[in-house]
Design a protein around this motif. Structure first.
Motif, mmCIF file in Angstrom:
data_model
loop_
_atom_site.group_PDB
_atom_site.id
_atom_site.type_symbol
_atom_site.label_atom_id
_atom_site.label_comp_id
_atom_site.label_asym_id
_atom_site.label_seq_id
_atom_site.Cartn_x
_atom_site.Cartn_y
_atom_site.Cartn_z
ATOM 1 N N SER A 291 0.828 -1.255 0.125
ATOM 2 C CA SER A 291 -0.308 -0.093 -0.070
ATOM 3 C C SER A 291 0.836 1.276 0.129
ATOM 4 C CB SER A 291 -1.122 -0.292 1.255
ATOM 5 O OG SER A 291 -0.187 0.808 2.505
ATOM 6 N N THR A 292 0.448 2.403 -0.641
ATOM 7 C CA THR A 292 0.861 2.839 0.118
ATOM 8 C C THR A 292 0.642 4.615 0.508
ATOM 9 O OG1 THR A 292 -0.538 4.928 -1.843
ATOM 10 C CG2 THR A 292 0.988 4.048 -3.012
ATOM 11 N N ARG A 293 -0.227 4.019 1.520
ATOM 12 C CA ARG A 293 -0.667 4.522 3.035
ATOM 13 C C ARG A 293 -0.184 4.400 4.433
ATOM 14 N NH1 ARG A 293 -7.201 4.796 2.260
ATOM 15 N NH2 ARG A 293 -7.464 5.613 -0.121
ATOM 16 N N PHE A 294 0.568 3.145 4.097
ATOM 17 C CA PHE A 294 1.526 2.414 5.477
ATOM 18 C C PHE A 294 2.522 2.212 4.846
ATOM 19 C CE2 PHE A 294 -3.427 2.276 6.544
ATOM 20 C CZ PHE A 294 -3.921 2.964 7.288
ATOM 21 N N LYS A 295 3.582 2.385 5.880
ATOM 22 C CA LYS A 295 4.743 1.227 6.293
ATOM 23 C C LYS A 295 4.681 0.825 7.255
ATOM 24 C CE LYS A 295 9.748 1.508 6.989
ATOM 25 N NZ LYS A 295 11.109 2.512 7.691
ATOM 26 N N PRO A 296 4.217 -0.997 7.282
ATOM 27 C CA PRO A 296 4.605 -1.884 7.795
ATOM 28 C C PRO A 296 5.738 -2.488 8.591
ATOM 29 C CG PRO A 296 3.818 -3.287 6.055
ATOM 30 C CD PRO A 296 4.351 -1.539 5.376
ATOM 31 N N TYR A 297 5.949 -3.180 9.382
ATOM 32 C CA TYR A 297 7.083 -2.908 10.231
ATOM 33 C C TYR A 297 7.478 -4.590 10.624
ATOM 34 C CZ TYR A 297 7.505 1.740 10.496
ATOM 35 O OH TYR A 297 7.601 3.274 10.242
ATOM 36 N N LYS A 298 8.106 -5.921 10.017
ATOM 37 C CA LYS A 298 8.657 -7.265 9.648
ATOM 38 C C LYS A 298 8.300 -7.404 11.051
ATOM 39 C CE LYS A 298 8.857 -10.595 7.262
ATOM 40 N NZ LYS A 298 7.739 -11.339 6.356
ATOM 41 N N PRO A 299 7.078 -7.841 10.916
ATOM 42 C CA PRO A 299 6.607 -8.354 12.401
ATOM 43 C C PRO A 299 7.203 -9.646 13.029
ATOM 44 C CG PRO A 299 4.397 -8.895 11.104
ATOM 45 C CD PRO A 299 5.435 -7.974 10.525
ATOM 46 N N GLN A 300 7.078 -10.082 14.793
ATOM 47 C CA GLN A 300 8.142 -11.387 14.879
ATOM 48 C C GLN A 300 6.638 -11.737 15.668
ATOM 49 O OE1 GLN A 300 10.985 -12.856 13.590
ATOM 50 N NE2 GLN A 300 11.555 -11.043 12.685
ATOM 51 N N GLY A 301 6.056 -10.984 15.920
ATOM 52 C CA GLY A 301 4.824 -11.903 17.523
ATOM 53 C C GLY A 301 3.572 -12.199 16.459
ATOM 54 N N ASN A 302 2.316 -11.421 17.019
ATOM 55 C CA ASN A 302 0.808 -11.335 17.020
ATOM 56 C C ASN A 302 0.560 -10.312 16.136
ATOM 57 O OD1 ASN A 302 0.551 -10.886 19.327
ATOM 58 N ND2 ASN A 302 -0.921 -11.646 19.806
ATOM 59 N N PHE A 303 1.268 -9.309 16.299
ATOM 60 C CA PHE A 303 0.716 -7.749 15.761
ATOM 61 C C PHE A 303 1.904 -6.914 14.526
ATOM 62 C CE2 PHE A 303 2.978 -7.929 19.986
ATOM 63 C CZ PHE A 303 4.568 -6.784 19.517
ATOM 64 N N MET A 304 1.533 -6.127 14.289
ATOM 65 C CA MET A 304 1.858 -5.367 13.437
ATOM 66 C C MET A 304 2.175 -4.195 13.957
ATOM 67 S SD MET A 304 2.135 -5.989 9.070
ATOM 68 C CE MET A 304 0.598 -5.227 8.706
ATOM 69 N N LEU A 305 3.017 -3.137 14.116
ATOM 70 C CA LEU A 305 2.340 -1.722 13.870
ATOM 71 C C LEU A 305 3.280 -1.450 12.537
ATOM 72 C CD1 LEU A 305 3.536 0.989 15.570
ATOM 73 C CD2 LEU A 305 6.341 0.442 14.828
ATOM 74 N N LEU A 306 1.948 0.027 12.269
ATOM 75 C CA LEU A 306 1.994 0.439 11.160
ATOM 76 C C LEU A 306 1.810 1.729 11.132
ATOM 77 C CD1 LEU A 306 -1.581 -1.382 9.593
ATOM 78 C CD2 LEU A 306 0.972 -1.882 9.002
ATOM 79 N N LYS A 307 3.359 2.050 10.347
ATOM 80 C CA LYS A 307 3.592 4.084 10.037
ATOM 81 C C LYS A 307 2.617 4.895 9.666
ATOM 82 C CE LYS A 307 6.866 7.709 9.823
ATOM 83 N NZ LYS A 307 8.165 8.206 9.261
ATOM 84 N N ILE A 308 1.107 5.390 9.397
ATOM 85 C CA ILE A 308 0.979 5.843 8.899
ATOM 86 C C ILE A 308 1.654 7.565 8.127
ATOM 87 C CG2 ILE A 308 -1.443 7.958 8.717
ATOM 88 C CD1 ILE A 308 -1.499 7.070 11.385
ATOM 89 N N LEU A 309 1.128 6.499 6.375
ATOM 90 C CA LEU A 309 1.984 8.122 4.962
ATOM 91 C C LEU A 309 0.706 9.226 4.748
ATOM 92 C CD1 LEU A 309 3.779 5.167 3.662
ATOM 93 C CD2 LEU A 309 4.350 5.999 5.152
ATOM 94 N N GLU A 310 -0.519 8.534 5.149
ATOM 95 C CA GLU A 310 -0.782 9.855 4.257
ATOM 96 C C GLU A 310 -0.937 11.283 5.371
ATOM 97 O OE1 GLU A 310 -4.580 8.343 2.024
ATOM 98 O OE2 GLU A 310 -4.493 7.261 3.895
ATOM 99 N N ASP A 311 -0.643 12.410 4.642
ATOM 100 C CA ASP A 311 -0.005 13.760 5.563
ATOM 101 C C ASP A 311 -2.062 14.217 5.936
ATOM 102 O OD1 ASP A 311 1.767 14.321 5.033
ATOM 103 O OD2 ASP A 311 1.341 15.376 3.184
ATOM 104 N N GLY A 312 -2.716 14.598 6.986
ATOM 105 C CA GLY A 312 -3.585 14.558 7.187
ATOM 106 C C GLY A 312 -4.722 14.220 7.939
ATOM 107 N N ILE A 313 -4.168 12.681 8.396
ATOM 108 C CA ILE A 313 -4.226 11.629 9.354
ATOM 109 C C ILE A 313 -3.675 11.185 10.348
ATOM 110 C CG2 ILE A 313 -5.377 8.734 8.884
ATOM 111 C CD1 ILE A 313 -6.874 10.444 7.379
ATOM 112 N N THR A 314 -4.380 10.817 11.597
ATOM 113 C CA THR A 314 -3.695 10.999 12.562
ATOM 114 C C THR A 314 -4.044 9.562 13.013
ATOM 115 O OG1 THR A 314 -5.031 11.765 13.939
ATOM 116 C CG2 THR A 314 -3.663 13.313 13.616
ATOM 117 N N SER A 315 -3.310 8.748 14.075
ATOM 118 C CA SER A 315 -3.731 7.442 14.890
ATOM 119 C C SER A 315 -4.739 7.368 15.002
ATOM 120 C CB SER A 315 -2.333 7.299 15.755
ATOM 121 O OG SER A 315 -2.420 8.535 16.912
ATOM 122 N N GLY A 316 -5.637 8.794 16.294
ATOM 123 C CA GLY A 316 -6.535 9.332 16.719
ATOM 124 C C GLY A 316 -7.166 9.085 15.544
ATOM 125 N N ASP A 317 -7.611 9.762 14.140
ATOM 126 C CA ASP A 317 -8.491 9.747 13.652
ATOM 127 C C ASP A 317 -8.824 8.118 12.980
ATOM 128 O OD1 ASP A 317 -8.673 12.501 12.960
ATOM 129 O OD2 ASP A 317 -7.357 12.404 11.970
#
Length: 362
Positions: A291-317
């Protein structure tokens, strides 16, 4: 000390229900990091048959339970201590060690810092760097260790980054810590979800290092947070003796004892869990990586961290958008070194994962 903001924990469904008017039973929590299969079938049936166990006190030394855990972890029974969730044991280790200065890999779980502060200690953080995809550089990290540090705390795989330290690098860290007389506490809450557990878990290192304690629980992998059953693995006999002397008697109830002897031997359930998480982890990482909206970090467990790449969108949104559809994600702006551009999702059943991915990527 780093200031931690308030947040919705994965167990705060009552609070969500009150604020958003959504019944908690209608919320799918992608925030709690709990096994989507639910509890072990062997446990479910076994508890029914052995419910009368509550009419007697459990064995004060928990010999049978500790032996089951030792077999499950491929370690020695004398190196096992059980507690009322891993939280009790984390507290005990910190109370006994009384670190004046502790080093924690961050961003990570805030309870470590809280316990150190309660014991009058100071916490400093070594930040995992986004430019390295939150993967630890062991050589650089070791160069920052010093003799004024009493304790090192590592969550492995780390929450919320999902990254992990392999056994080879952990050995290097332990050697350096031994030279500086630093005690190492490793929280392996999520290691059982990893594809190659033996390459990440430091259990094998407890045979040759006495400056390490490994903490685990049954809340996440075995989907039993309400059971409050945790355990630690440590070969430092003097420390373990003090732990047993300080620990409250019968902190594990009879049902939890029976549950432990059942769940740790349910090999079909354990394998089904690992197969499901691996399949969904690979599938969702690929989806978000393309996707172009997120950057995922390679996960080793049962969850994944995502960075929001879109401007104007926050984690709270995104939290608000998802919860209104009955899907609860983790807003990671409350973690040290992360901001409102990060969210965390755990891997649930394929249908639910697809629903969440469609909402976030659509």
């Amino acid at each position: 000390m780093i200031k931690h903001k308030d947040h919705f924990h994965g167990s705060d469904l009552e609070k969500i229900e009150q604020i958003y008017g959504i019944k908690k039973e209608n919320i799918i929590s992608f925030s709690a990091n709990v096994n989507p299969l639910g509890i072990s079938p062997k446990l479910r049936e076994g508890i029914k048959e052995q419910i009368d166990c509550i009419t007697t006190y459990p064995d004060r030394d928990y010999v049978q339970l500790r032996q089951c855990i030792a077999n499950y972890c491929s370690t020695e029974v004398e190196n096992i201590i059980v507690g009322n969730g891993s939280t009790e044991l984390i507290s005990l280790f910190i109370q006994i060690q009384q670190p004046k200065k502790a080093l924690i890999l961050g961003p990570t779980y805030s309870e470590y810092e809280r316990e150190i502060a309660l014991c009058g200690g100071k916490t400093i953080y070594y930040p995992l760097r986004e430019e390295n995809d939150f993967v630890l550089d062991p050589a650089h990290f070791i160069s920052k260790l010093s003799e004024d540090i009493d304790m090192l705390i590592i969550c492995n795989p780390n929450n919320p980054t999902g990254t992990a330290i392999n056994v080879h690098d952990m050995r290097l860290i332990l050697d350096a810590c031994k030279e500086s007389d630093i005690f190492v506490m490793v929280d392996e809450t999520y290691v059982e979800f990893a594809e190659n557990v033996k390459e990440i878990s430091a259990v094998s290192l407890t045979r040759t290092y006495t400056n390490i304690a490994i903490l685990r629980g049954t809340s996440k992998f075995f989907a039993a947070p309400g059971l409050r059953l945790g355990y630690a693995i440590c070969s430092n006999s003097d420390l373990m003796q003090i732990m047993n002397q300080r620990k409250d008697p019968w902190s594990i109830n009879s049902i939890a004892v029976i549950a432990g002897t059942l769940m740790f031997t349910d090999e079909d359930y354990i394998q089904e869990t690992r197969d499901l998480i691996k399949s969904e982890r690979d599938r969702l990482f690929k989806l978000f990586d393309e996707s172009t909206r997120f950057k995922p970090y390679k996960p080793q467990g049962n969850f994944m961290l995502l960075k929001i790449l879109e401007d104007g969108i926050t984690s709270g949104d995104l939290f608000d958008r998802c919860i209104r559809q009955g899907l609860m994600i983790r807003d990671c702006s409350t973690f040290p070194y992360l901001d409102e551009k990060y969210i965390r999702i755990c891997f649930m059943n394929p249908e639910d994962n697809t629903k969440l991915a469609s909402l976030l990527l659509g």
